[in-house]
Design a protein around this motif. Structure first.
Motif, PDB file in Angstrom:
ATOM      1  N   LEU A 119     -20.684 -24.676  38.227  1.00 54.67           N
ATOM      2  CA  LEU A 119     -19.838 -24.510  39.411  1.00 54.67           C
ATOM      3  C   LEU A 119     -18.370 -24.819  39.121  1.00 54.67           C
ATOM      4  O   LEU A 119     -17.510 -24.601  39.972  1.00 54.67           O
ATOM      5  CB  LEU A 119     -20.325 -25.430  40.534  1.00 54.67           C
ATOM      6  N   GLY A 120     -18.082 -25.329  37.934  1.00 56.17           N
ATOM      7  CA  GLY A 120     -16.711 -25.663  37.577  1.00 56.17           C
ATOM      8  C   GLY A 120     -16.235 -26.997  38.101  1.00 56.17           C
ATOM      9  O   GLY A 120     -15.031 -27.276  38.122  1.00 56.17           O
ATOM     10  N   VAL A 121     -17.177 -27.842  38.511  1.00 58.89           N
ATOM     11  CA  VAL A 121     -16.830 -29.115  39.130  1.00 58.89           C
ATOM     12  C   VAL A 121     -16.450 -30.176  38.100  1.00 58.89           C
ATOM     13  O   VAL A 121     -15.647 -31.067  38.387  1.00 58.89           O
ATOM     14  CB  VAL A 121     -18.017 -29.617  39.992  1.00 58.89           C
ATOM     15  N   LEU A 122     -16.998 -30.077  36.902  1.00 60.33           N
ATOM     16  CA  LEU A 122     -16.852 -31.164  35.935  1.00 60.33           C
ATOM     17  C   LEU A 122     -15.591 -31.062  35.075  1.00 60.33           C
ATOM     18  O   LEU A 122     -15.294 -31.993  34.324  1.00 60.33           O
ATOM     19  CB  LEU A 122     -18.086 -31.216  35.028  1.00 60.33           C
ATOM     20  N   GLY A 123     -14.863 -29.977  35.190  1.00 58.55           N
ATOM     21  CA  GLY A 123     -13.671 -29.825  34.364  1.00 58.55           C
ATOM     22  C   GLY A 123     -12.374 -29.859  35.142  1.00 58.55           C
ATOM     23  O   GLY A 123     -11.328 -29.453  34.630  1.00 58.55           O
ATOM     24  N   ILE A 124     -12.425 -30.362  36.382  1.00 54.97           N
ATOM     25  CA  ILE A 124     -11.219 -30.380  37.212  1.00 54.97           C
ATOM     26  C   ILE A 124     -10.144 -31.257  36.559  1.00 54.97           C
ATOM     27  O   ILE A 124     -10.361 -32.437  36.298  1.00 54.97           O
ATOM     28  CB  ILE A 124     -11.536 -30.899  38.629  1.00 54.97           C
ATOM     29  N   GLY A 125      -9.004 -30.648  36.273  1.00 54.95           N
ATOM     30  CA  GLY A 125      -7.884 -31.385  35.703  1.00 54.95           C
ATOM     31  C   GLY A 125      -7.933 -31.576  34.208  1.00 54.95           C
ATOM     32  O   GLY A 125      -7.080 -32.267  33.645  1.00 54.95           O
ATOM     33  N   LEU A 126      -8.901 -30.962  33.539  1.00 50.92           N
ATOM     34  CA  LEU A 126      -9.011 -31.093  32.083  1.00 50.92           C
ATOM     35  C   LEU A 126      -8.564 -29.791  31.413  1.00 50.92           C
ATOM     36  O   LEU A 126      -8.573 -28.731  32.027  1.00 50.92           O
ATOM     37  CB  LEU A 126     -10.449 -31.450  31.703  1.00 50.92           C
ATOM     38  N   PRO A 127      -8.171 -29.847  30.139  1.00 51.30           N
ATOM     39  CA  PRO A 127      -7.552 -28.690  29.482  1.00 51.30           C
ATOM     40  C   PRO A 127      -8.416 -27.429  29.496  1.00 51.30           C
ATOM     41  O   PRO A 127      -9.638 -27.481  29.290  1.00 51.30           O
ATOM     42  CB  PRO A 127      -7.335 -29.188  28.045  1.00 51.30           C
ATOM     43  N   GLU A 128      -7.783 -26.304  29.726  1.00 54.28           N
ATOM     44  CA  GLU A 128      -8.485 -25.024  29.800  1.00 54.28           C
ATOM     45  C   GLU A 128      -9.145 -24.659  28.480  1.00 54.28           C
ATOM     46  O   GLU A 128     -10.205 -24.018  28.480  1.00 54.28           O
ATOM     47  CB  GLU A 128      -7.504 -23.920  30.218  1.00 54.28           C
ATOM     48  N   GLU A 129      -8.528 -25.031  27.347  1.00 54.48           N
ATOM     49  CA  GLU A 129      -9.102 -24.633  26.057  1.00 54.48           C
ATOM     50  C   GLU A 129     -10.462 -25.258  25.792  1.00 54.48           C
ATOM     51  O   GLU A 129     -11.201 -24.815  24.909  1.00 54.48           O
ATOM     52  CB  GLU A 129      -8.145 -24.969  24.908  1.00 54.48           C
ATOM     53  N   TYR A 130     -10.827 -26.280  26.586  1.00 59.71           N
ATOM     54  CA  TYR A 130     -12.146 -26.904  26.426  1.00 59.71           C
ATOM     55  C   TYR A 130     -13.070 -26.577  27.601  1.00 59.71           C
ATOM     56  O   TYR A 130     -14.162 -27.136  27.713  1.00 59.71           O
ATOM     57  CB  TYR A 130     -11.995 -28.414  26.282  1.00 59.71           C
ATOM     58  N   GLY A 131     -12.626 -25.694  28.485  1.00 59.76           N
ATOM     59  CA  GLY A 131     -13.453 -25.290  29.614  1.00 59.76           C
ATOM     60  C   GLY A 131     -13.029 -25.867  30.941  1.00 59.76           C
ATOM     61  O   GLY A 131     -13.686 -25.625  31.957  1.00 59.76           O
ATOM     62  N   ILE A 134     -15.683 -37.543  38.859  1.00 57.64           N
ATOM     63  CA  ILE A 134     -14.761 -38.671  38.703  1.00 57.64           C
ATOM     64  C   ILE A 134     -14.900 -39.260  37.310  1.00 57.64           C
ATOM     65  O   ILE A 134     -13.915 -39.497  36.604  1.00 57.64           O
ATOM     66  CB  ILE A 134     -15.044 -39.752  39.766  1.00 57.64           C
ATOM     67  N   GLN A 135     -16.155 -39.517  36.925  1.00 57.39           N
ATOM     68  CA  GLN A 135     -16.423 -40.141  35.626  1.00 57.39           C
ATOM     69  C   GLN A 135     -15.925 -39.266  34.481  1.00 57.39           C
ATOM     70  O   GLN A 135     -15.245 -39.738  33.559  1.00 57.39           O
ATOM     71  CB  GLN A 135     -17.928 -40.396  35.486  1.00 57.39           C
ATOM     72  N   ILE A 136     -16.248 -37.991  34.542  1.00 53.86           N
ATOM     73  CA  ILE A 136     -15.844 -37.083  33.469  1.00 53.86           C
ATOM     74  C   ILE A 136     -14.335 -36.880  33.463  1.00 53.86           C
ATOM     75  O   ILE A 136     -13.707 -36.795  32.402  1.00 53.86           O
ATOM     76  CB  ILE A 136     -16.608 -35.750  33.585  1.00 53.86           C
ATOM     77  N   GLY A 137     -13.739 -36.836  34.652  1.00 53.68           N
ATOM     78  CA  GLY A 137     -12.292 -36.717  34.714  1.00 53.68           C
ATOM     79  C   GLY A 137     -11.593 -37.925  34.118  1.00 53.68           C
ATOM     80  O   GLY A 137     -10.603 -37.799  33.388  1.00 53.68           O
ATOM     81  N   LEU A 138     -12.124 -39.120  34.412  1.00 48.41           N
ATOM     82  CA  LEU A 138     -11.536 -40.354  33.888  1.00 48.41           C
ATOM     83  C   LEU A 138     -11.679 -40.425  32.373  1.00 48.41           C
ATOM     84  O   LEU A 138     -10.721 -40.746  31.653  1.00 48.41           O
ATOM     85  CB  LEU A 138     -12.213 -41.557  34.547  1.00 48.41           C
ATOM     86  N   ILE A 139     -12.863 -40.107  31.877  1.00 49.53           N
ATOM     87  CA  ILE A 139     -13.105 -40.153  30.435  1.00 49.53           C
ATOM     88  C   ILE A 139     -12.360 -39.030  29.717  1.00 49.53           C
ATOM     89  O   ILE A 139     -11.742 -39.234  28.666  1.00 49.53           O
ATOM     90  CB  ILE A 139     -14.617 -40.078  30.148  1.00 49.53           C
ATOM     91  N   GLY A 140     -12.397 -37.838  30.309  1.00 48.81           N
ATOM     92  CA  GLY A 140     -11.708 -36.712  29.697  1.00 48.81           C
ATOM     93  C   GLY A 140     -10.216 -36.937  29.569  1.00 48.81           C
ATOM     94  O   GLY A 140      -9.585 -36.515  28.594  1.00 48.81           O
ATOM     95  N   SER A 141      -9.632 -37.632  30.567  1.00 51.87           N
ATOM     96  CA  SER A 141      -8.194 -37.903  30.510  1.00 51.87           C
ATOM     97  C   SER A 141      -7.843 -38.811  29.343  1.00 51.87           C
ATOM     98  O   SER A 141      -6.690 -38.808  28.881  1.00 51.87           O
ATOM     99  CB  SER A 141      -7.732 -38.549  31.824  1.00 51.87           C
TER     100      SER A 141
END
Length: 384
Positions: free
Chosen positions: A49-61, A90-97
């Motif tokens: 659904l695209g929920v887990l990549g909000i705010g993370l770089p496009e080159e990684y999805g 939230i968790q993935i966004g925090l870790i991804g950042s």
């Protein structure tokens, strides 16, 4: 003029998530929440659904630039169906950042898998002797040839039991407080790493646990961000996650309120629906008011983040008050249901236990009030 309207794109995204939340998440929430098994099958659907990549770089999805309001909208909407799974963005966004500052090898290995829902990573900051006072951590990273050896214990770590790796925060020998703290990516199957499950009264699928490190070797390539700057990096993103956590709790509370409204309309006593009695209808009116006020406070914090305006104090307000508002609303919904509200056949008691965790998790009310009070005094030129 100030606008409280979401964009057309955000409204369409919200509608998609509402359908998923009500049709896919809500029917299975109670059973999932009663199990310590992490629902990777549903996590992968969130990835689609695209929920887990909000705010993370496009080159990684991911979706690209940081998007605080859309993240908050997603977590609130998903929490209506499952408050535990709603924490994933939230968790993935925090870790991804944090991981965007790692080596390209680590970014390629973890970011796409996280965004697709195939892999989870924990964030290990809290220690047994330093809960809200995170800067008092004692975990040490001792320099050795080719990297570091980490020793210490992290506790109350979400996803500890289902993650493939963790971001471990440890300090240089001899350093104190925030100075000298670095972030290291540590695979949890590495030698001399032990993970222990710590079952709680709620949030079971999140795999709450402790992580023990006994001279664990971490190569130089697994340093995330700048040496000695790890604490500042993660704390700056807690302002982002705290408001989203508030919305997550409110989304769960709204589901309980809607269930209470339906029950109060159908349930009759003394010849009429119990919704006709002020003892019921006034409870619903009061909690609807509190939920609305808390909701927009959280979105204002996220809007300030988006505008690059100061928002630390408002983020702390969004962390301590909305979970209390949500907990109280769910408790009221349970009472309106009578004995059925206490029954494990209904999701109310489960939501109550899951939301209760956020009265403490990610910063207690007391530490948030300390941050708010500091801002109150500083705005008036008083140093506290």
């Amino acid at each position: 003029m100030v606008s409280f309207a979401f964009t057309e794109e955000q409204r369409e995204f919200q509608q998609t998530l509402q359908d998923f939340s009500r049709k896919r998440l809500l029917p299975g929430y109670r059973d999932r929440a009663a199990s310590a098994e992490f629902p990777f099958d549903v996590l992968r659907q969130l990835g689609e659904l695209g929920v887990l990549g909000i705010g993370l770089p496009e080159e990684y999805g991911g979706t690209g630039a940081e998007d605080p309001i859309t993240l908050g909208l997603a977590t609130e909407t998903l929490a209506y169906g499952d408050v535990n799974l709603a924490s994933a963005p939230i968790q993935i966004g925090l870790i991804g950042s944090q991981l965007v500052h790692a080596t390209e090898e680590i970014r390629q290995n973890y970011l796409p898998a996280m965004i697709e829902g195939r892999k989870t990573v924990a964030i290990a900051l809290t220690e047994p002797g330093s809960g809200s006072d995170a800067a008092a951590m004692t975990a040490v990273a001792r320099p050795v040839d080719g990297g570091w050896q980490l020793t210490g214990e992290k506790t109350a770590i979400s996803w500890a039991c289902n993650a493939s790796a963790a971001l471990i925060y440890a300090r240089d020998p001899g350093s104190t407080r925030a100075a000298g703290v670095s972030c290291y990516l540590v695979p949890l199957d590495a030698e001399r790493v032990k993970v222990h499950h710590m079952p709680g009264m709620g949030c079971l699928p999140l795999g709450w646990g402790s992580i023990h490190l006994d001279d664990v070797f971490v190569p130089e390539s697994h340093l995330v961000g700048e040496q000695g700057k790890g604490f500042q990096a993660v704390m700056s993103h807690f302002d982002f996650s705290r408001a989203a956590i508030g919305l997550m709790c409110l989304g769960a509370a709204q589901a309980s309120m809607d269930e209470a409204i339906g029950y109060a309309t159908d349930r009759h006593a003394f010849g009429k629906p119990i919704a006709d009695y002020q003892g019921v209808s006034f409870q619903l009116a009061e909690h609807a008011t509190y939920l609305e006020a808390a909701r927009w406070m959280c979105y204002r914090a996220l809007w300030l983040r988006e505008e690059n305006e100061p928002h630390t104090a408002l983020a702390s307000m969004s962390k301590w008050w909305p979970p209390v508002v949500a907990k109280n609303a769910i408790e009221s919904a349970m009472r309106i249901h009578g004995n059925l509200g206490y029954s494990t056949e209904f999701p109310l008691q489960q939501r109550y236990r899951d939301v209760m965790a956020y009265l403490v998790a990610d910063g207690t009310a007391e530490i948030q009030k300390k941050i708010i009070a500091k801002d109150v005094f500083e705005r008036r030129g008083i140093v506290s």
